[in-house]
Design an enzyme around this catalytic site. Structure first.
Site, mmCIF file in Angstrom:
data_model
loop_
_atom_site.group_PDB
_atom_site.id
_atom_site.type_symbol
_atom_site.label_atom_id
_atom_site.label_comp_id
_atom_site.label_asym_id
_atom_site.label_seq_id
_atom_site.Cartn_x
_atom_site.Cartn_y
_atom_site.Cartn_z
ATOM 1 N N GLY A 12 36.292 33.938 42.382
ATOM 2 C CA GLY A 12 37.515 34.740 42.455
ATOM 3 C C GLY A 12 38.274 34.608 41.131
ATOM 4 N N VAL A 13 39.525 35.026 41.145
ATOM 5 C CA VAL A 13 40.303 35.020 39.901
ATOM 6 C C VAL A 13 40.376 33.616 39.295
ATOM 7 C CG1 VAL A 13 42.513 34.898 41.190
ATOM 8 C CG2 VAL A 13 42.525 35.655 38.834
ATOM 9 N N ALA A 14 40.584 32.589 40.127
ATOM 10 C CA ALA A 14 40.771 31.233 39.593
ATOM 11 C C ALA A 14 39.462 30.703 39.010
ATOM 12 C CB ALA A 14 41.278 30.300 40.694
ATOM 13 N N ALA A 44 42.672 42.014 47.062
ATOM 14 C CA ALA A 44 44.119 42.003 46.815
ATOM 15 C C ALA A 44 44.602 43.421 46.508
ATOM 16 C CB ALA A 44 44.440 41.059 45.672
ATOM 17 N N GLY A 46 48.474 44.738 46.768
ATOM 18 C CA GLY A 46 49.827 45.008 46.276
ATOM 19 C C GLY A 46 49.960 44.857 44.783
ATOM 20 N N GLY A 47 49.495 43.715 44.238
ATOM 21 C CA GLY A 47 49.564 43.566 42.805
ATOM 22 C C GLY A 47 49.776 42.147 42.353
ATOM 23 N N GLU A 111 58.256 44.377 45.792
ATOM 24 C CA GLU A 111 57.817 43.822 47.081
ATOM 25 C C GLU A 111 58.930 42.943 47.617
ATOM 26 O OE1 GLU A 111 53.993 41.967 46.567
ATOM 27 O OE2 GLU A 111 52.939 43.877 46.688
ATOM 28 N N HIS A 228 50.655 37.546 57.297
ATOM 29 C CA HIS A 228 51.115 38.822 56.738
ATOM 30 C C HIS A 228 51.605 39.688 57.889
ATOM 31 C CE1 HIS A 228 51.309 42.504 54.430
ATOM 32 N NE2 HIS A 228 51.063 41.810 53.335
ATOM 33 N N ARG A 274 58.464 37.515 54.088
ATOM 34 C CA ARG A 274 57.294 37.795 54.922
ATOM 35 C C ARG A 274 57.305 37.064 56.268
ATOM 36 N NH1 ARG A 274 51.902 37.989 51.337
ATOM 37 N NH2 ARG A 274 52.795 39.898 50.539
ATOM 38 N N HIS A 335 47.003 35.084 56.539
ATOM 39 C CA HIS A 335 46.816 35.733 55.240
ATOM 40 C C HIS A 335 46.610 34.755 54.090
ATOM 41 C CE1 HIS A 335 47.137 38.965 52.374
ATOM 42 N NE2 HIS A 335 48.192 38.418 51.788
ATOM 43 N N ARG A 370 54.860 31.524 50.160
ATOM 44 C CA ARG A 370 54.550 32.146 48.872
ATOM 45 C C ARG A 370 55.315 33.452 48.688
ATOM 46 N NH1 ARG A 370 50.252 36.059 47.443
ATOM 47 N NH2 ARG A 370 50.071 36.160 49.693
HETATM 48 P P1 FAD Z 1 39.113 33.767 46.070
HETATM 49 O O1 FAD Z 1 39.422 35.002 45.342
HETATM 50 O O2 FAD Z 1 39.123 33.828 47.542
HETATM 51 O O3 FAD Z 1 37.690 33.254 45.608
HETATM 52 C C1 FAD Z 1 37.069 32.188 46.270
HETATM 53 C C2 FAD Z 1 35.620 32.150 45.872
HETATM 54 O O4 FAD Z 1 35.007 30.968 46.347
HETATM 55 C C3 FAD Z 1 34.805 33.291 46.435
HETATM 56 O O5 FAD Z 1 33.948 33.732 45.415
HETATM 57 C C4 FAD Z 1 34.004 32.637 47.564
HETATM 58 O O6 FAD Z 1 32.788 33.265 47.838
HETATM 59 C C5 FAD Z 1 33.778 31.275 46.957
HETATM 60 N N1 FAD Z 1 33.471 30.210 47.921
HETATM 61 C C6 FAD Z 1 34.147 29.859 49.028
HETATM 62 N N2 FAD Z 1 33.550 28.818 49.629
HETATM 63 C C7 FAD Z 1 32.461 28.520 48.889
HETATM 64 C C8 FAD Z 1 31.425 27.566 49.003
HETATM 65 N N3 FAD Z 1 31.384 26.704 50.009
HETATM 66 N N4 FAD Z 1 30.461 27.540 48.058
HETATM 67 C C9 FAD Z 1 30.455 28.420 47.030
HETATM 68 N N5 FAD Z 1 31.417 29.350 46.879
HETATM 69 C C10 FAD Z 1 32.404 29.396 47.794
HETATM 70 N N6 FAD Z 1 47.708 37.973 46.176
HETATM 71 C C11 FAD Z 1 48.475 38.547 45.234
HETATM 72 O O7 FAD Z 1 48.988 37.855 44.337
HETATM 73 N N7 FAD Z 1 48.693 39.894 45.256
HETATM 74 C C12 FAD Z 1 48.142 40.711 46.198
HETATM 75 O O8 FAD Z 1 48.339 41.909 46.161
HETATM 76 C C13 FAD Z 1 47.352 40.129 47.204
HETATM 77 N N8 FAD Z 1 46.798 40.884 48.173
HETATM 78 C C14 FAD Z 1 45.936 40.308 49.042
HETATM 79 C C15 FAD Z 1 45.263 41.106 49.974
HETATM 80 C C16 FAD Z 1 44.330 40.567 50.819
HETATM 81 C C17 FAD Z 1 43.618 41.443 51.813
HETATM 82 C C18 FAD Z 1 44.059 39.181 50.768
HETATM 83 C C19 FAD Z 1 43.045 38.562 51.677
HETATM 84 C C20 FAD Z 1 44.733 38.370 49.874
HETATM 85 C C21 FAD Z 1 45.666 38.928 49.010
HETATM 86 N N9 FAD Z 1 46.339 38.144 48.073
HETATM 87 C C22 FAD Z 1 47.135 38.730 47.145
HETATM 88 C C23 FAD Z 1 46.039 36.730 47.941
HETATM 89 C C24 FAD Z 1 45.074 36.544 46.756
HETATM 90 O O9 FAD Z 1 44.125 37.581 46.769
HETATM 91 C C25 FAD Z 1 44.353 35.225 46.803
HETATM 92 O O10 FAD Z 1 45.222 34.178 47.071
HETATM 93 C C26 FAD Z 1 43.682 34.948 45.470
HETATM 94 O O11 FAD Z 1 42.938 36.059 45.066
HETATM 95 C C27 FAD Z 1 42.805 33.722 45.591
HETATM 96 O O12 FAD Z 1 42.010 33.613 44.452
HETATM 97 P P2 FAD Z 1 41.001 32.405 44.344
HETATM 98 O O13 FAD Z 1 40.243 32.607 43.097
HETATM 99 O O14 FAD Z 1 41.717 31.150 44.543
HETATM 100 O O15 FAD Z 1 40.043 32.575 45.626
HETATM 101 C C1 SIN Z 2 50.188 42.857 49.922
HETATM 102 O O1 SIN Z 2 49.750 43.746 49.202
HETATM 103 O O2 SIN Z 2 50.978 43.021 50.836
HETATM 104 C C2 SIN Z 2 49.670 41.487 49.714
HETATM 105 C C3 SIN Z 2 50.417 40.885 48.617
HETATM 106 C C4 SIN Z 2 50.211 39.417 48.630
HETATM 107 O O3 SIN Z 2 49.630 38.858 49.552
HETATM 108 O O4 SIN Z 2 50.698 38.790 47.679
#
Ligand code: FAD
Ligand code: SIN
Length: 525
Positions: A12-14, A44, A46-47, A111, A228, A274, A335, A370
């Site tokens: 993911g992003v991190a 994700a 909203g932004g 938001e 959410h 929220r 969420h 958050r």
């Molecule tokens: P993730 O993006 O979840 O990545 C985790 C990764 O780890 C994935 O690739 C997964 O496959 C991998 N993984 C998990 N377990 C294992 C394992 N055991 N072994 C190997 N790989 C594994 N946040 C915002 O700031 N703005 C938004 O608009 C927003 N909208 C959202 C909408 C939705 C529908 C959702 C669900 C969340 C939203 N969020 C939003 C929250 C945000 O998307 C997440 O908090 C953020 O993207 C998390 O990033 P991350 O890299 O930590 O984890």
């Molecule tokens: C949303 O688009 O409502 C999700 C935004 C977020 O979880 O930060």
């Protein structure tokens, strides 16, 4: 491949941002359990919140984040987030991320609980997908980064109190393999799938938090799970997210008689924080006996709606709802997990050699709740910082003989489906929007029974996390942010302006033992 300089778990992003930083100092393997682009980030909508517009100020973003966090944000971490955010977003734009623009200028939306329009978005409501596209394209151009998709990590390897690698399931052949590294960055995302009702995709089962806990790292603030307010509640449809940005653009919540009800619960109405909107919806659903409320956008220009929210518009159409002419049935769903593996502002966990970033980490930026759209920013900023810290501090690799891979049958490592289902239902019933002593105690006894039945470590990890969340919620005898107890509805700053911190120092051996809240740490204000 059994040895490498750095391992990143999660794409993911991190994880991607951490891998890019780490690649300056050695070879990096990114292990991810599904496709590279399957993650919470990908969905994700909203932004991403960032103080970059002319009308905004970093100090206002700081204040809004602290207010949402309900008194227990780590101010140092929040300062890092809001001050470094503009740099990392600008860098992402330089790497090719295309955020939406108006007349050539970045377009910012609003938001809930943000005092300014500060949310950048991409392709209307596909912000996360655009961020992943840009980061993946950049990372793929770096030869030091190797990707291993469909590789589920099941364990962290530790030696002499240090994380030295991972145990994972090799994608193609059901092989359990080991890979060792100078440092490991955990970026496994959230845990929405621990609940039966969630906006999160299948991959979000909180594996990283459970693995880190089992390996001996501290976890923190797990009682704070954000629900959410508006997930799609149409029959037969998944709990697809209906972005908060719709309310930011003027959407109105109505009950089953068409009455707008939010102002009866909070003067900020649809733009209240929220947790308040979620609980108000739940109260209104209970009052009216209806399983959903509606989000009404029909008073807005149809062309604007189609242009600004193309993904939501098309997805709802698939389930027979045209958002330009019909209200959308919605209800709350799990969420975002504010708590996670406890880190400092450089992503260091309490287990040397293990760093964590993104939703799986608890940096303290979100406190008890958050602020919307702060998590994509957190993933970027703290993913980069965790990568930089690991790069600087990791000792040279100690070469040892790695055991040969072992063949497993799927039941040795996949979730037990019945136990997973029971856990999700239990968590939704007793440990979701509204909690109390009786429900939480029932959940704990039931989870302990399920722990005794768990057939493999992956199922045990899910249960361990459920147990940790529930125990933390039982321990916190007040209501704060996303944690609401109807038996103790007030916020108690005198006694509870503290974090829950839990660890089993002796690690793996105690995995099956019921975790408990071990200690508390005062908020550093
Ligand atoms: P993730 O993006 O979840 O990545 C985790 C990764 O780890 C994935 O690739 C997964 O496959 C991998 N993984 C998990 N377990 C294992 C394992 N055991 N072994 C190997 N790989 C594994 N946040 C915002 O700031 N703005 C938004 O608009 C927003 N909208 C959202 C909408 C939705 C529908 C959702 C669900 C969340 C939203 N969020 C939003 C929250 C945000 O998307 C997440 O908090 C953020 O993207 C998390 O990033 P991350 O890299 O930590 O984890
Ligand atoms: C949303 O688009 O409502 C999700 C935004 C977020 O979880 O930060």
């Amino acid at each position: 491949m059994t040895e490498i300089d750095f391992i990143v778990i999660g794409s993911g992003v991190a994880g991607l941002r951490a891998a890019i930083s780490l690649s300056r100092g050695g070879r990096v393997a990114v292990l991810t359990k599904d496709r590279l682009d399957e993650s919470n980030t990908e969905y994700a909508q909203g932004g991403v919140a960032v103080a970059l517009s002319d009308e905004d100020e970093i100090e206002l973003h700081f204040e809004d984040t602290l207010t949402a966090g309900a008194g227990i944000c780590d101010e140092k971490a929040v300062r890092v987030l809001v001050e470094e955010g503009p740099h990392y977003i600008t860098e992402l734009i330089e790497w090719g991320a295309q955020f939406d623009r108006e007349d050539g200028e970045l377009a910012f939306t609003r938001e809930a609980a943000h005092s300014r329009r500060r949310i950048l978005h991409a392709r209307g409501d596909s912000t996360g997908s655009e961020i992943i596209r840009a980061l993946l394209a950049h990372a793929r151009r770096i030869p030091e980064i190797t990707f291993l998709a469909h590789a589920a990590t099941i364990d962290l390897l530790t030696e002499e109190g240090r994380c030295v690698g991972v145990r994972f399931i090799h994608p193609s052949e059901n092989l359990r393999c080991e890979m060792r590294a100078r440092a490991v960055v955990l970026a496994t995302g959230g845990a929405g799938r621990i609940y039966s009702q969630t906006t999160n995709p299948e991959v979000a089962t909180g594996d990283g938090i459970a693995m880190a806990y089992v390996a001996g790292a501290e976890v923190s603030d797990l009682e704070f799970f954000q629900f959410h307010p508006t997930a799609l509640a149409a029959p037969g449809a998944p709990r697809f997210l209906i972005s908060e940005a719709l309310r930011g653009e003027g959407g109105i919540l109505r009950n089953d008689t068409g009455e707008p009800f939010m102002s009866r619960y909070d003067q900020r109405a649809e733009l209240a924080p929220r947790d308040i909107v979620s609980r108000s919806i739940k109260a209104e659903m209970e009052r009216t006996g209806c399983q959903w409320v509606s989000l009404d956008m029909t008073h807005l220009d149809p062309d604007f709606l189609r242009r600004r929210f193309p993904k939501i518009h098309l997805t709802c159409l698939r389930f027979g709802i045209d958002i330009t002419s019909s209200p959308i049935p919605v209800s709350p769903a799990a969420h975002y997990l504010m708590g996670g593996v406890r880190t400092d502002i450089f992503g260091r966990t309490s287990l040397p050699g293990l760093y964590a970033a993104g939703e799986t980490a608890c940096t303290g930026v979100h406190g008890a709740n958050r602020l919307a759209s702060n998590s994509l920013l957190e993933g970027l900023v703290f993913g980069a910082r965790a990568g930089e810290a690991a790069l600087e501090e990791a000792p040279p690799l100690r070469s040892v003989t790695t055991p040969a891979p072992i063949h497993l049958s799927p039941e040795d490592w996949i979730f037990d489906p019945l136990i997973r289902y029971q856990t999700q239902e239990l968590m939704w019933r007793h440990v979701s929007l509204i909690r109390n002593h009786e429900g939480l105690s029932t959940a704990i006894s039931r989870i302990d029974e399920l722990i005794r039945l768990a057939p493999n470590s992956r199922t045990l990890n899910l249960l361990a996390l459920a147990r940790l969340i529930t125990a933390a919620a039982l321990w916190r005898e007040e209501s704060r942010g996303a944690h609401y107890r109807d038996d103790i509805p007030g916020r108690d700053d005198l006694h509870w302006r503290i974090h829950s911190v839990t660890a089993i120092p002796h690690g793996r051996a105690a995995a099956a033992a019921p975790p408990c809240i071990k200690g508390r740490v005062s908020v550093n204000l």
